[in-house]
Scaffold this motif. Structure first.
Motif, PDB file in Angstrom:
ATOM      1  N   GLU A  94      -5.343  17.116  19.108  1.00 36.79           N
ATOM      2  CA  GLU A  94      -6.297  17.940  19.844  1.00 36.79           C
ATOM      3  C   GLU A  94      -6.609  19.213  19.060  1.00 36.79           C
ATOM      4  N   GLY A  95      -7.864  19.539  18.935  1.00 41.51           N
ATOM      5  CA  GLY A  95      -8.274  20.751  18.249  1.00 41.51           C
ATOM      6  C   GLY A  95      -8.565  20.554  16.763  1.00 41.51           C
ATOM      7  N   GLU A  96      -8.194  19.399  16.191  1.00 40.75           N
ATOM      8  CA  GLU A  96      -8.474  19.150  14.779  1.00 40.75           C
ATOM      9  C   GLU A  96      -9.937  18.775  14.608  1.00 40.75           C
ATOM     10  N   ARG A  97     -10.542  19.323  13.579  1.00 36.14           N
ATOM     11  CA  ARG A  97     -11.938  18.996  13.307  1.00 36.14           C
ATOM     12  C   ARG A  97     -12.061  17.671  12.563  1.00 36.14           C
ATOM     13  N   GLU A  98     -11.180  17.431  11.623  1.00 37.61           N
ATOM     14  CA  GLU A  98     -11.251  16.228  10.799  1.00 37.61           C
ATOM     15  C   GLU A  98     -10.238  15.198  11.285  1.00 37.61           C
ATOM     16  N   PRO A  99     -10.661  13.951  11.443  1.00 37.16           N
ATOM     17  CA  PRO A  99      -9.691  12.921  11.806  1.00 37.16           C
ATOM     18  C   PRO A  99      -8.750  12.670  10.634  1.00 37.16           C
ATOM     19  N   GLY A 100      -7.592  12.132  10.927  1.00 34.80           N
ATOM     20  CA  GLY A 100      -6.612  11.860   9.879  1.00 34.80           C
ATOM     21  C   GLY A 100      -6.820  10.535   9.191  1.00 34.80           C
ATOM     22  N   LEU A 101      -7.960   9.872   9.452  1.00 41.10           N
ATOM     23  CA  LEU A 101      -8.266   8.561   8.887  1.00 41.10           C
ATOM     24  C   LEU A 101      -7.106   7.593   9.105  1.00 41.10           C
ATOM     25  N   PRO A 102      -6.747   7.350  10.377  1.00 44.22           N
ATOM     26  CA  PRO A 102      -5.565   6.544  10.663  1.00 44.22           C
ATOM     27  C   PRO A 102      -5.751   5.042  10.463  1.00 44.22           C
ATOM     28  N   LEU A 103      -4.641   4.376  10.203  1.00 41.76           N
ATOM     29  CA  LEU A 103      -4.561   2.931  10.225  1.00 41.76           C
ATOM     30  C   LEU A 103      -4.038   2.587  11.621  1.00 41.76           C
ATOM     31  N   THR A 104      -4.722   1.706  12.328  1.00 43.79           N
ATOM     32  CA  THR A 104      -4.343   1.359  13.691  1.00 43.79           C
ATOM     33  C   THR A 104      -4.080  -0.131  13.775  1.00 43.79           C
ATOM     34  N   VAL A 105      -2.881  -0.509  14.218  1.00 44.91           N
ATOM     35  CA  VAL A 105      -2.587  -1.921  14.437  1.00 44.91           C
ATOM     36  C   VAL A 105      -3.286  -2.337  15.725  1.00 44.91           C
ATOM     37  N   THR A 106      -4.089  -3.390  15.635  1.00 46.58           N
ATOM     38  CA  THR A 106      -4.902  -3.822  16.779  1.00 46.58           C
ATOM     39  C   THR A 106      -4.362  -5.069  17.461  1.00 46.58           C
ATOM     40  N   GLY A 107      -3.452  -5.786  16.818  1.00 46.48           N
ATOM     41  CA  GLY A 107      -2.909  -6.973  17.459  1.00 46.48           C
ATOM     42  C   GLY A 107      -2.110  -7.849  16.525  1.00 46.48           C
ATOM     43  N   ILE A 108      -1.595  -8.935  17.095  1.00 48.14           N
ATOM     44  CA  ILE A 108      -0.851  -9.919  16.319  1.00 48.14           C
ATOM     45  C   ILE A 108      -1.268 -11.321  16.747  1.00 48.14           C
ATOM     46  N   THR A 109      -1.132 -12.271  15.822  1.00 53.45           N
ATOM     47  CA  THR A 109      -1.349 -13.685  16.113  1.00 53.45           C
ATOM     48  C   THR A 109      -0.091 -14.421  15.695  1.00 53.45           C
ATOM     49  N   ILE A 110       0.423 -15.257  16.590  1.00 51.48           N
ATOM     50  CA  ILE A 110       1.661 -15.983  16.334  1.00 51.48           C
ATOM     51  C   ILE A 110       1.343 -17.468  16.253  1.00 51.48           C
ATOM     52  N   THR A 111       1.790 -18.109  15.177  1.00 54.66           N
ATOM     53  CA  THR A 111       1.607 -19.549  15.003  1.00 54.66           C
ATOM     54  C   THR A 111       2.965 -20.194  14.753  1.00 54.66           C
ATOM     55  N   MET A 112       2.990 -21.498  14.876  1.00 57.94           N
ATOM     56  CA  MET A 112       4.215 -22.255  14.610  1.00 57.94           C
ATOM     57  C   MET A 112       4.049 -23.050  13.326  1.00 57.94           C
ATOM     58  N   LYS A 113       5.095 -23.054  12.508  1.00 62.64           N
ATOM     59  CA  LYS A 113       5.144 -23.927  11.335  1.00 62.64           C
ATOM     60  C   LYS A 113       6.486 -24.629  11.427  1.00 62.64           C
TER      61      LYS A 113
ATOM     62  N   LEU B 199       0.837  -1.201   0.000  1.00 64.55           N
ATOM     63  CA  LEU B 199       0.000   0.000   0.000  1.00 64.55           C
ATOM     64  C   LEU B 199       0.871   1.249   0.000  1.00 64.55           C
ATOM     65  N   PRO B 200       0.344   2.374  -0.485  1.00 62.74           N
ATOM     66  CA  PRO B 200       1.121   3.614  -0.426  1.00 62.74           C
ATOM     67  C   PRO B 200       1.327   4.048   1.032  1.00 62.74           C
ATOM     68  N   LYS B 201       2.459   4.674   1.315  1.00 60.67           N
ATOM     69  CA  LYS B 201       2.789   5.093   2.683  1.00 60.67           C
ATOM     70  C   LYS B 201       1.742   6.037   3.265  1.00 60.67           C
ATOM     71  N   THR B 202       1.079   6.796   2.421  1.00 61.05           N
ATOM     72  CA  THR B 202       0.058   7.738   2.892  1.00 61.05           C
ATOM     73  C   THR B 202      -1.165   7.017   3.467  1.00 61.05           C
ATOM     74  N   TYR B 203      -1.294   5.712   3.207  1.00 58.69           N
ATOM     75  CA  TYR B 203      -2.434   4.941   3.697  1.00 58.69           C
ATOM     76  C   TYR B 203      -2.444   4.853   5.222  1.00 58.69           C
ATOM     77  N   VAL B 204      -1.288   5.055   5.856  1.00 57.77           N
ATOM     78  CA  VAL B 204      -1.214   5.028   7.317  1.00 57.77           C
ATOM     79  C   VAL B 204      -2.079   6.135   7.898  1.00 57.77           C
ATOM     80  N   GLY B 205      -2.185   7.271   7.193  1.00 52.71           N
ATOM     81  CA  GLY B 205      -2.970   8.393   7.706  1.00 52.71           C
ATOM     82  C   GLY B 205      -2.289   8.992   8.911  1.00 52.71           C
ATOM     83  N   LYS B 206      -3.046   9.697   9.702  1.00 52.06           N
ATOM     84  CA  LYS B 206      -2.484  10.274  10.923  1.00 52.06           C
ATOM     85  C   LYS B 206      -3.557  10.305  11.983  1.00 52.06           C
ATOM     86  N   LYS B 207      -3.129  10.185  13.209  1.00 48.98           N
ATOM     87  CA  LYS B 207      -4.059  10.262  14.331  1.00 48.98           C
ATOM     88  C   LYS B 207      -4.497  11.716  14.479  1.00 48.98           C
ATOM     89  N   ALA B 208      -5.754  11.934  14.780  1.00 51.31           N
ATOM     90  CA  ALA B 208      -6.256  13.290  14.985  1.00 51.31           C
ATOM     91  C   ALA B 208      -5.606  13.885  16.233  1.00 51.31           C
TER      92      ALA B 208
END
Length: 178
Positions: free
Chosen positions: A64-83, A53-62
């Protein structure tokens, strides 16, 4: 202790882990340390680069005082498996979209964080610098399980601690952790 899943939301921390052959799930509403959130935020470039994806897809966190959110990408977690003898990780994220009230959920396909032990592996392993970022998330989860959280702990007197122990002399501990 081997962490197998980490998921953070605004209100909950979910961690799954294996210890001495047993599997455990831990859910808590206690806020983690800010470093836990920062370690997950540091994985955003891995999501972007793995998915092409383009680097701009990360967006930015809003801020304080900003009216518009930066449409951020937020990492919510990881899953680890064994192979085989090698660990693989899938990274979960969400992306705020301007046209929808709910976020777009992203799961990065499994990639190795250890050198693959079997021939014919189909995914490229993360490079060392990226593995360090993933290991930091795992380290933060272990700290959380051991009680290092944002709310801190009160410095109680030794006498008070002794008086609060159960009559049978046992100490209540997190399952599977010594």
């Amino acid at each position: 202790m081997d962490i197998t899943k980490i998921k953070l939301s605004r209100t909950n921390v979910h961690i799954e882990y294996d210890n001495e052959g047993d599997s455990y799930k831990y859910d808590s509403k206690d806020k983690p340390l800010p470093s836990f959130y920062h370690s997950l935020d540091a994985l955003s470039p891995l999501v972007i680069s793995t998915l092409g994806l383009p680097k701009t897809y990360v967006g930015k966190k809003a801020t304080e005082g900003e009216r518009e959110p930066g449409l951020p990408l937020t990492v919510t977690g990881i899953t680890i498996t064994m192979k085989g003898e090698s660990r693989q990780v899938a990274i979960g994220a969400s992306k705020v979209l301007s046209a929808c009230p709910t976020p777009f959920i992203i799961v990065v396909p499994l990639r190795y964080i250890d050198d693959p032990t079997s021939e014919g592996t189909s995914s490229e392993p993360y490079i060392t610098a990226e593995v360090v970022l993933i290991e930091e998330v795992i380290s933060e989860a272990k700290k959380y399980l051991l009680g290092k959280r944002a709310q801190g702990q009160l410095p109680l007197e030794e006498e008070i601690l002794e008086a609060s122990e159960p009559e049978d002399g046992s100490n209540e501990k997190l399952l599977g952790i010594r």
